[in-house]
Structures are given as C-alpha cells and as structure tokens.
Design an enzyme around this catalytic site. Structure first.
Site, mmCIF file in Angstrom:
data_model
loop_
_atom_site.group_PDB
_atom_site.id
_atom_site.type_symbol
_atom_site.label_atom_id
_atom_site.label_comp_id
_atom_site.label_asym_id
_atom_site.label_seq_id
_atom_site.Cartn_x
_atom_site.Cartn_y
_atom_site.Cartn_z
ATOM 1 N N PHE A 1 0.855 -1.185 0.000
ATOM 2 C CA PHE A 1 0.000 0.000 0.000
ATOM 3 C C PHE A 1 0.888 1.231 0.000
ATOM 4 C CE2 PHE A 1 -2.588 3.434 1.573
ATOM 5 C CZ PHE A 1 -3.750 3.262 0.845
ATOM 6 N N ASP B 1 9.032 2.538 1.942
ATOM 7 C CA ASP B 1 7.847 3.266 2.376
ATOM 8 C C ASP B 1 7.692 2.999 3.880
ATOM 9 O OD1 ASP B 1 5.316 4.100 3.087
ATOM 10 O OD2 ASP B 1 4.362 3.434 1.234
ATOM 11 N N LYS C 1 2.406 9.207 8.549
ATOM 12 C CA LYS C 1 1.427 8.951 9.622
ATOM 13 C C LYS C 1 1.847 9.456 11.011
ATOM 14 C CE LYS C 1 -1.471 5.327 7.698
ATOM 15 N NZ LYS C 1 -1.046 4.908 6.359
#
Ligand code: PLP
Length: 424
Positions: free
Chosen positions: A154, A245, A274
């Site tokens: 993702f 990532d 995040k």
C-alpha cells in the site's frame, strides 16, 4: 523508567448528545468514499476517546498508526498553541527555521542526508517516485524507468501511488494507470531477480524498488531479513535505488525509530508521514545525498514543511526521544503479542497467526471460516475497544505509543470477550 505525562482529563462536555449522531445528514453532504463505522468521535485523552453520546472507547487505532502521543497530550497542546501564536504558514519562497530544525532532527536520527516535506504519505511517495525517475533519466540513463513494488503493498491513493500499490481492488475504475510500475510477490527474492532480468529490454529497465519494511495495510507482514539484505545487495550491484515506504511503520511504531533498523539494511530513499506529526498532517521524503538530484522548481508543495506542521512534528520527535517512548513500544508490544498469542491458543480453529514489530501487530484469521476481521472489529467496538482491519482476515493493533500496561491488559480482555461473543 517511564516518565510519560498523563494526558489531561477532558473537561465534562456540555455537548454530549442524547440522540445518536445523524449519519444520514452527514452522508448527504460528505462524499461516500469511506465505509464508516456508525460511530462519531468527539474528544480524546491519552489512549481513550469519547463518542458524541459520551461513551468511552479504548483507542487501539490511533488514527491508523498516527497519534503516537495519544490524544490531547500536553506536549501537543503546548506545541500547537505556541506555534500558532508565533507563525503558522508562510511559503517555501522563504527559509522556514522550523523546517530546517525538523530536517536536522530526522537526518541526525536516520541514514538520510536530506529531507523534502509534504503533507501526507501518498505525497511523500509521489516525491520519492519523481526523485527516482529523475535519477533514472539523469544518472542511470534509463529512458523508460520501471519501479518494482510488491503484491499486497500500500503506497497511497494518488494516481501514481495507487498504481504503485500492488492491490487491484484499489485501482479498479481508475485506469489508465500510470506507466512504469511492475509488481512482484513480497519476501520472494527469486521473483525480484526474474523481474529485473526480464524487464531489461529496449528502453525499459528497472530503476528502483519501492517496498515497505513491514506491509501494514496488506496484512501486517514483517519483511524477511535475508530478503531485504539480498535486495540491498542487488540494488548495489546494478546501481538501482532501494526506496522504503516507512509511512506506517516508521517514527517509532516498530519499537525502533525506523522499520529498516529491523532488517539491517539502509534504504537510499525513504518516506514518512502517519506518525511524524503525532496526528498533525505532515509527510516527508528522505534521501541520501548521492541520489538527491532535484533542482529548484522541480518539485514543490504549498503547505509542505510549513512552520506549524514542522514545529509540532519537532516537538513530537523530541518527546519520543526525551521520554524514551521506544522502550515503552518494545515492552508493550511484547506484552500485547504474548496476550494475543494466548488468545490465539484458545481459538486455534479461528486464529492462525499473531505477528508484528513493536506496536504494529496483526492477528490473522483462518481463511476457511466465514468470520472476517471486520466482524471482530465490530464486536470489539461494541465492547468499548477500537481496532482496525488490515485486509479481510487480519485485525490490526496500532495503539498510541504511550499506551500503558494496564491499557494493553484491558484491550486483551475486551478482545477476548468480543471473540467469545462472535463465536458463541
Ligand atoms: C497510509 C499509508 C500511505 C498513504 O498515506 P496517506 O497519508 O493516506 O496518503 C502510504 N504508504 C503506507 C505504507 C501507508 O500505510
């Protein structure tokens, strides 16, 4: 010894509603891009949140691995207040001291040399994709650079990052997708080797590998040490870029500051978002100096790296360090996994595996049964515990990094009750 400051007790709300939140009115005016749970949250303190009717929940979602210091943490309140009074936004037309200080902190606490700031994980990955493409064109002399990504990965919802995301369900209806991506199974070195040799044809060549050190959304799947070390070796041998990532796993969530520290390899480029601002929107793309090929004007963001986001994120970073929160992440993570494994042992016909690093953990359900992660998440919510699925069969546990021993214990008891209810 933990010196975590207790979160302020929230003031008794005068807005507690006696009737449930009006979801119909909401859905009339807000686009239905999310399948939301029928719950409207209004306030929070530490690892707890309250809905509009005053019901309390233990928050093991933390804004999906974002609110590292929990809710209403005194450090956040002070940082936000101070920065908004001083200066909140100008422009990258000028030097922004807070941006420089945050970049310095990240560079001093990672393998990177330079930082580009943006506002989200997808944007950080977009920046990494653009940097890798420019490096391919200008240094590697590749006309049509290909970036390899993993199945079940993702990387975000913008067109380039949803293309990079190796999950067809997120791409459906959005074609034509962005060219230049190719997918391989995760933790499978033979597949990477095959892809690199097969794609070395004509103008097309592999220029970079973009991969999560631990797949979050795709089911909380930790990277394999031997696999990642081989990836590093391959990239070094043929001169292509290794991009991590770290949007979900980075900034302390794994019990180390960066996910790559679990794998014993350093990326050339990596991204964060995040947890970076503890819930304030911010993203960042880090690179080593050799592949920092951007020139002025080639990439930009209006909001990226503004004084507000950077000032607050710097306070979050300094708090992680000063209060030794990584130790808490390791201890509470072990406690949580031990407890989850004890539950799994009682329900072997339902639960297949518990896995994760630090405070990013997953509990996988049997593929052959009807029960889904969402069923258990709903049952836990009814019992006062917020959880989030990672795919159809994995329940994800990503509480604030300041979660206490008692709160982990409560979460485990509540989860077990929820499992007992749905399987009764
Ligand atoms: C959440 C996530 C993203 C996307 O971040 P946004 O801030 O939603 O754009 C990218 N990569 C990973 C690994 C993520 O978990």
């Amino acid at each position: 010894m933990q010196t975590l400051k207790p979160a302020a007790i929230p003031p008794q709300s005068d807005s507690v509603q006696s009737t449930p939140f009006d979801t119909d009115s909401f859905n009339q005016v807000v686009m239905s891009t999310y399948a939301r749970f029928p719950l409207a949250l209004e306030k929070g303190a530490g690892c707890r949140v309250w809905d509009t009717q005053g019901r309390e929940y233990l928050d093991f979602v933390a804004g999906i691995a974002t609110c590292t210091l929990g809710h209403a943490h005194p450090v956040l309140i002070e940082a936000v207040t101070k920065q908004i009074q001083k200066l909140h936004h100008v422009s990258n037309l000028y030097y922004i001291p807070e941006q420089g200080e945050l970049a310095k902190w990240i560079v001093e606490h990672s393998c990177s040399d330079r930082v580009f700031f943006c506002n989200s994980g997808a944007e950080a990955n977009e920046a990494a994709i653009k940097l890798a493409r420019k490096y391919a064109h200008t240094v590697l002399q590749i006309d049509k650079p290909i970036i390899l990504t993993a199945h079940a990965s993702f990387h975000g919802r913008t067109l380039a990052t949803v293309t990079a995301t190796g999950q067809p369900k997120y791409q459906k209806y959005f074609d034509p997708l962005v060219p230049g991506f190719h997918y391989v199974p995760y933790n499978d070195i033979a597949a990477i080797e095959a892809a690199i040799s097969e794609l070395d044809e004509g103008d097309y060549r592999v220029a970079a590998i973009l991969i999560e050190p631990l797949q979050g959304e795709g089911g909380v799947r930790p990277g394999d040490v031997a696999y990642f070390q081989k990836l590093r070796k391959i990239c070094d041998e043929i001169g292509i870029l290794l991009i991590f990532d770290e949007v979900q796993v980075g900034m302390g969530r794994s019990g180390k500051l960066w996910g790559y520290e679990h794998l014993g390899v350093e990326p050339d480029i990596f991204t964060s978002a995040k947890a970076l601002g503890g819930g304030i929107p911010i993203g960042a793309m880090m690179s080593k100096s050799f592949c920092d090929v951007f020139q002025p004007g080639e990439h930009a963001s209006t909001f990226g790296g503004n004084p507000f986001a950077c000032g607050v994120a710097l306070s979050v970073c300094q708090t992680l360090e000063r209060e030794n929160i990584l130790q808490n992440v390791q201890d509470r993570g072990e406690q949580l996994r031990d407890g989850l494994r004890a539950i799994a042992a009682k329900y072997p016909h339902i639960i297949t595996e518990v896995r994760g690093w630090g405070l990013i953990n997953g509990m996988e359900l049997q593929a052959s049964i009807q029960l889904t992660a969402a069923d258990i998440v709903k049952a836990a919510m009814d019992e006062g515990l917020l959880l989030v699925p990672a795919g159809p069969k994995v329940i994800r546990f990503v509480p604030p990094l300041i979660v206490t021993e008692k709160e982990v214990e409560t979460a485990l008891q509540t989860l077990e009750k929820a499992i007992a209810t749905v399987t009764a």
